[in-house]
Design a protein around this motif. Structure first.
Motif, PDB file in Angstrom:
ATOM      1  N   THR A 586       0.850  -1.186   0.000  1.00  0.00           N
ATOM      2  CA  THR A 586       0.000   0.000   0.000  1.00  0.00           C
ATOM      3  C   THR A 586       0.886   1.235   0.000  1.00  0.00           C
ATOM      4  O   THR A 586       2.121   1.151   0.124  1.00  0.00           O
ATOM      5  CB  THR A 586      -0.965   0.012   1.192  1.00  0.00           C
ATOM      6  OG1 THR A 586      -1.921   1.063   1.003  1.00  0.00           O
ATOM      7  CG2 THR A 586      -0.223   0.208   2.505  1.00  0.00           C
ATOM      8  N   PHE A 587       0.254   2.405  -0.132  1.00  0.00           N
ATOM      9  CA  PHE A 587       0.990   3.668  -0.232  1.00  0.00           C
ATOM     10  C   PHE A 587       0.324   4.703   0.652  1.00  0.00           C
ATOM     11  O   PHE A 587      -0.903   4.685   0.872  1.00  0.00           O
ATOM     12  CB  PHE A 587       1.027   4.151  -1.691  1.00  0.00           C
ATOM     13  CG  PHE A 587       1.656   3.165  -2.634  1.00  0.00           C
ATOM     14  CD1 PHE A 587       3.028   3.113  -2.781  1.00  0.00           C
ATOM     15  CD2 PHE A 587       0.874   2.265  -3.348  1.00  0.00           C
ATOM     16  CE1 PHE A 587       3.619   2.191  -3.642  1.00  0.00           C
ATOM     17  CE2 PHE A 587       1.454   1.345  -4.212  1.00  0.00           C
ATOM     18  CZ  PHE A 587       2.828   1.304  -4.353  1.00  0.00           C
ATOM     19  N   GLU A 606      -3.551  -1.184  -4.865  1.00  0.00           N
ATOM     20  CA  GLU A 606      -2.912  -2.098  -3.914  1.00  0.00           C
ATOM     21  C   GLU A 606      -2.807  -3.510  -4.492  1.00  0.00           C
ATOM     22  O   GLU A 606      -1.800  -4.201  -4.307  1.00  0.00           O
ATOM     23  CB  GLU A 606      -3.696  -2.120  -2.605  1.00  0.00           C
ATOM     24  CG  GLU A 606      -3.566  -0.852  -1.786  1.00  0.00           C
ATOM     25  CD  GLU A 606      -4.346  -0.914  -0.494  1.00  0.00           C
ATOM     26  OE1 GLU A 606      -4.011  -0.165   0.438  1.00  0.00           O
ATOM     27  OE2 GLU A 606      -5.311  -1.714  -0.417  1.00  0.00           O
ATOM     28  N   GLY A 616       5.511   2.273  -6.784  1.00  0.00           N
ATOM     29  CA  GLY A 616       5.351   3.626  -6.292  1.00  0.00           C
ATOM     30  C   GLY A 616       6.345   4.588  -6.905  1.00  0.00           C
ATOM     31  O   GLY A 616       7.206   4.215  -7.712  1.00  0.00           O
ATOM     32  N   ASP A 620       7.199   5.724  -0.281  1.00  0.00           N
ATOM     33  CA  ASP A 620       5.889   5.128  -0.014  1.00  0.00           C
ATOM     34  C   ASP A 620       4.738   5.934  -0.608  1.00  0.00           C
ATOM     35  O   ASP A 620       3.624   5.934  -0.089  1.00  0.00           O
ATOM     36  CB  ASP A 620       5.667   4.946   1.501  1.00  0.00           C
ATOM     37  CG  ASP A 620       6.549   3.870   2.084  1.00  0.00           C
ATOM     38  OD1 ASP A 620       6.878   2.915   1.352  1.00  0.00           O
ATOM     39  OD2 ASP A 620       6.924   3.988   3.261  1.00  0.00           O
ATOM     40  N   MET A 621       5.000   6.628  -1.723  1.00  0.00           N
ATOM     41  CA  MET A 621       3.972   7.409  -2.393  1.00  0.00           C
ATOM     42  C   MET A 621       3.718   6.796  -3.771  1.00  0.00           C
ATOM     43  O   MET A 621       4.635   6.299  -4.439  1.00  0.00           O
ATOM     44  CB  MET A 621       4.386   8.858  -2.543  1.00  0.00           C
ATOM     45  CG  MET A 621       4.838   9.510  -1.243  1.00  0.00           C
ATOM     46  SD  MET A 621       3.528   9.632   0.011  1.00  0.00           S
ATOM     47  CE  MET A 621       2.677  11.077  -0.597  1.00  0.00           C
ATOM     48  N   PHE A 622       2.450   6.858  -4.214  1.00  0.00           N
ATOM     49  CA  PHE A 622       2.092   6.334  -5.526  1.00  0.00           C
ATOM     50  C   PHE A 622       1.837   7.428  -6.552  1.00  0.00           C
ATOM     51  O   PHE A 622       2.053   7.233  -7.740  1.00  0.00           O
ATOM     52  CB  PHE A 622       0.855   5.434  -5.415  1.00  0.00           C
ATOM     53  CG  PHE A 622       0.474   4.777  -6.715  1.00  0.00           C
ATOM     54  CD1 PHE A 622       1.191   3.680  -7.177  1.00  0.00           C
ATOM     55  CD2 PHE A 622      -0.568   5.265  -7.492  1.00  0.00           C
ATOM     56  CE1 PHE A 622       0.859   3.078  -8.392  1.00  0.00           C
ATOM     57  CE2 PHE A 622      -0.895   4.659  -8.698  1.00  0.00           C
ATOM     58  CZ  PHE A 622      -0.185   3.566  -9.148  1.00  0.00           C
ATOM     59  N   THR A 815      11.050   0.589  -8.200  1.00  0.00           N
ATOM     60  CA  THR A 815      10.592   1.304  -7.018  1.00  0.00           C
ATOM     61  C   THR A 815      10.325   2.773  -7.264  1.00  0.00           C
ATOM     62  O   THR A 815       9.721   3.424  -6.441  1.00  0.00           O
ATOM     63  CB  THR A 815      11.651   1.194  -5.915  1.00  0.00           C
ATOM     64  OG1 THR A 815      12.889   1.733  -6.405  1.00  0.00           O
ATOM     65  CG2 THR A 815      11.853  -0.240  -5.507  1.00  0.00           C
TER      66      THR A 815
END
Length: 818
Positions: A586-587, A606, A616, A620-622, A815
């Motif tokens: 998840t993000f 997700e 992403g 941790d950002m999408f 990534t």
């Protein structure tokens, strides 16, 4: 497996009771629906029952009962109290009795007691000897020499007769008769400042504190110092201790004790060494106590020959005793305060249950954490052992207990045979192992029967082999199996039910790619465990997460980040077990931290990220509402193909797709199978933002290349800007929209030249994968908003996005790119 998926949150247990409860259970007053009950002989005239039920309010209930006809039976009642000032577990009581030569058949804990001093409330008698008067003696259960049980009210008078030397004014002493009431026998001092009497049964000393007058008496022997109703003790004064405490008590001795400022203290001081004292205990009410051989107190009289005396609704574990009309005595224990094991009952309900079991008189004993029952089951137990589950997790030390025992009995020749268990529940087709045990005529174990036992089914549907394995037939009902060995025989019953409740061994499955897991199901009928085997159930799972065999052995796919379900079916109802293979990704930017609301595309993002299809943007950002490039969308489609070898595709030859770029092999693959074409013969424009109509063309071409039939689930679209859709994209737009992969914009237009966002791309890739994996029955998908509905304005260029990851391996999860 291709089927419509049903999203069920937290489906752990599915009840399958719709048709099943038409047979089998018995509605029993007080305890509710009885789903299981067994009854077996554990000695001549003594039977042991186990009961498992479902109470309407309290849930599962487990009760145990031992019923014995003690009239002129070799099995005798025995009240164990040990030293009157100490506490013992029932295990300790059993071990002590066995060391004394008794054989214990069964027993329960007894009267309530003061937890600080271990003194029971009511009087206690063992072998005709009063152990204690109790601190507030009321009703007791008394057993006479024939084993007859009787409820009796204690109206005892304890006293002494002696002579004392009263000082006179002239300095002489006048020998004067002295009679006094004894307030308590073998009971600690309290606030009443009464006269107390102790003997060695109480302990090695009086355990008193402070200033007391204590008179030591010698009865001549241990036997002579025992107090019996109606039989006086004659003893002589040995010592008078002024302002003393904790006076030692020797064998054959008694001690009179009272506080130094009590009414009798001065009279005790006037006794003299060598003087005779007579001590008595008189039964003032008709002689029941005088005839008592064993006796112990109760907490409440609940029910007496058709009349209710007490009631209570507080739910707790219970220890109770009943007397039947034929004189049989019933020991009763019910567990409680244990979720999933036994809830407990109110006093009224427990009494109703005992009346339903045949009791004419019901008394309540010390329940709660004290409730314990021990039983010697023939063959499997060398001595009586605990059968219940105490609410404290272990046996509580208590003041006394009642036991059924025998002693010095010769064992007659021959064997008895018992089957364990003697009552089973089974599903059709299930196997039940019947284990035979041998005992002698006293039901004392001789071990498991190694060979020679003959089995036959004498009633019901099923079969049994020579090893004692019973296989239930397909019909519901009761089957009976008879076992014989020589002249000994016994039977076991097996009730066969289809109406069961299933619980999986795992409520959800988290598996590594390629992992093998053996899943199991537990089954109960009502609340009662029922014999079953995993092959009786139908096991199915989504093909995308793996496979599962007829015994519940699950083999996960060799992919990561995929989720689905395992379905276990029986008798028309199913249990759903969610499955996740590999880690779920998840993000942070998929949930608004201010409102807590999820982004509309959170679920598909997700799902694809967990499978490595999208990545992403770092940290941790999408970036769900950021634009997507042509190369990024092409890579997203490629990663959805399991086992794709990008190196097998020939070079496309575009000048703007150099070999060192991360998207080089993705473009070669897409061009090679016809998913994407260049802007012209030499230019692909990999970093250009992909338009919505370009996305429809790539989707349509991808579906055609991999044989994915796009369903025409929607009507042909009528967009307000249809004239703006390029001729080369019109067919693809219609097909993709009709398949439900893309929607129009909220204003009714399609926006063909508008930039597609990363969230929109994830949505269409997710839906396309669902259609591909479920071609026969496209699964229901969550409702998603129109493309671009309430979306923020997308940037006109890609200056805020991080650079493409040049070091990423083609086909591996990047990534920082998409």
């Amino acid at each position: 497996m291709n089927r419509n998926r049903v999203k069920i949150a937290a489906v752990l247990v599915v009840a399958m009771l719709a048709s099943a409860l038409s047979m089998g259970f018995t509605r029993t007053d007080g305890i509710g629906n009885v789903y299981y009950s067994s009854d077996m002989e554990i000695f001549d005239g003594v039977r042991y029952s186990k009961i498992l039920a479902g109470h309407d309010n309290n849930g599962v209930e487990r009760a145990y009962a031992v019923t014995a006809n003690l009239l002129n039976s070799p099995v005798r009642p025995l009240v164990f109290s040990g030293e009157a000032g100490d506490k013992y577990t029932l295990d300790t009581m059993v071990n002590t009795l066995e060391a004394q030569g008794y054989r214990v058949v069964a027993g329960i804990n007894g009267d309530i007691f003061d937890t600080d001093t271990a003194c029971p409330r009511s009087m206690c008698i063992h072998d005709g000897v009063i152990q204690t008067s109790g601190y507030d003696s009321q009703f007791v259960v008394s057993f006479d020499a024939a084993g007859r049980a009787e409820l009796a009210w204690t109206n005892m008078n304890y006293g002494l007769s002696a002579e004392i030397f009263v000082p006179q004014p002239d300095g002489t002493y006048l020998q004067t008769p002295f009679n006094a009431n004894i307030g308590f026998f073998n009971v600690p001092h309290g606030g009443a400042k009464a006269l107390h009497l102790y003997n060695r049964t109480y302990g090695p000393g009086t355990k008193t504190t402070g200033d007391n007058v204590e008179v030591v008496l010698d009865a001549g022997s241990a036997e002579a110092s025992q107090l019996r109703a109606g039989i006086p003790i004659r003893a002589r004064v040995v010592e008078i201790r002024y302002n003393g405490n904790n006076t030692p008590i020797g064998d054959g001795q008694l001690v009179l004790s009272t506080a130094s400022d009590s009414l009798t203290a001065e009279s005790l001081k006037m006794m003299a060494a060598g003087m005779e004292v007579e001590i008595y205990a008189s039964d003032m009410d008709g002689g029941t106590i005088a005839k008592s051989v064993e006796c112990f107190g109760i907490y409440h009289l609940m029910y007496n020959n058709g009349s209710w005396v007490s009631e209570g609704t507080n739910v707790n574990p219970r220890t109770m005793l009943g007397i039947k009309r034929d004189g049989s005595v019933m020991l009763y224990e019910l567990d409680g305060r244990q979720q999933g094991i036994s809830g407990g009952l109110g006093l009224s309900d427990a009494t109703r249950h005992m009346v339903a079991l045949g009791a004419a008189v019901v008394v309540n004993l010390d329940g709660g954490g004290s409730s314990t029952m021990v039983v010697r089951e023939p063959g499997i137990d060398a001595k009586a052992v605990m059968k219940n589950s105490p609410s404290d997790g272990a046996q509580r030390r208590v003041a006394n207990g009642l036991f059924f025992v025998y002693r010095d009995l010769p064992a007659a020749g021959g064997n008895r045979i018992s089957l364990y268990q003697n009552h089973y529940l089974a599903m059709p087709g299930a196997d039940v192992q019947l284990t035979p045990y041998l005992t002698n005529s006293l039901f004392e174990g001789r071990g498991a029967a190694a060979s020679g036992v003959q089995y036959e089914v004498t009633g019901g549907d099923g079969s049994v082999n020579g090893s004692g394995v019973f296989t239930a037939g397909e019909r519901q009902g009761r089957a009976t199996v008879r076992a014989t060995l020589g002249g000994a025989e016994t039977t076991a019953v097996i009730d066969v039910y289809t109406g069961v409740t299933l619980t999986p061994s795992q409520s959800s499955v988290f598996a590594d790619p390629g992992q093998i897991l053996d899943l199991n199901m537990s089954a109960v009928y009502g609340y009662a465990p029922i014999s079953h085997k995993d092959s009786l159930f139908l096991w199915e799972c989504d093909e995308k997460v793996g496979s599962i065999d007829e015994n519940g052995v699950f083999a996960a796919v060799d992919r990561t980040g995929v989720s689905g379900e395992i379905r276990v079916s029986y008798n028309g109802t199913a249990v759903i077990i969610p499955v996740q293979v590999g880690a779920k990704v998840t993000f942070l930017d998929l949930t608004d931290p201010a409102t807590g609301l999820d982004h509309w595309a959170k679920a598909p993002i997700e799902e694809l990220a967990s499978q490595g299809i999208v990545n992403g943007m770092g940290d941790d950002m999408f970036g769900p509402d950021s634009p997507l490039t042509r190369a990024q969308f092409l890579a997203m489609l490629a990663k959805s193909v399991v086992g794709l070898d990008l190196n097998a595709s020939p070079a496309a030859g575009f000048e703007d797709v150099p070999m060192e770029e991360w998207y080089y092999r993705y473009v070669n693959w897409g061009y090679g199978i016809g998913v994407a074409k260049g802007m012209d013969e030499t230019r692909f424009a990999p970093d250009a933002q992909i338009t919505r109509e370009q996305m429809t063309v790539m989707l349509h071409n991808f579906a055609s290349a991999y044989g994915i039939p796009l369903p025409a689930a929607e009507e042909a679209p009528l967009f307000t800007d249809a004239e703006l859709i390029s001729d080369w994209a019109a067919y693809a737009v219609n097909a993709v929209v009709q398949a439900g992969l893309m929607n129009g914009m909220s204003e009714g237009n399609f926006g063909p030249q508008g930039s597609a966002t990363r969230a929109q791309a994830a949505k269409v890739a997710y839906l396309l994968c669902l259609i591909r994996d479920n071609p026969a029955a496209p699964p229901a998908v969550p409702e998603l908003p129109p493309d671009g509905a309430e979306l923020p304005q997308t940037p006109s260029d890609n200056t805020e996005l991080p650079p493409d990851n040049a070091e990423a391996t083609p086909g591996a999860g990047q990534t920082d790119v998409y």
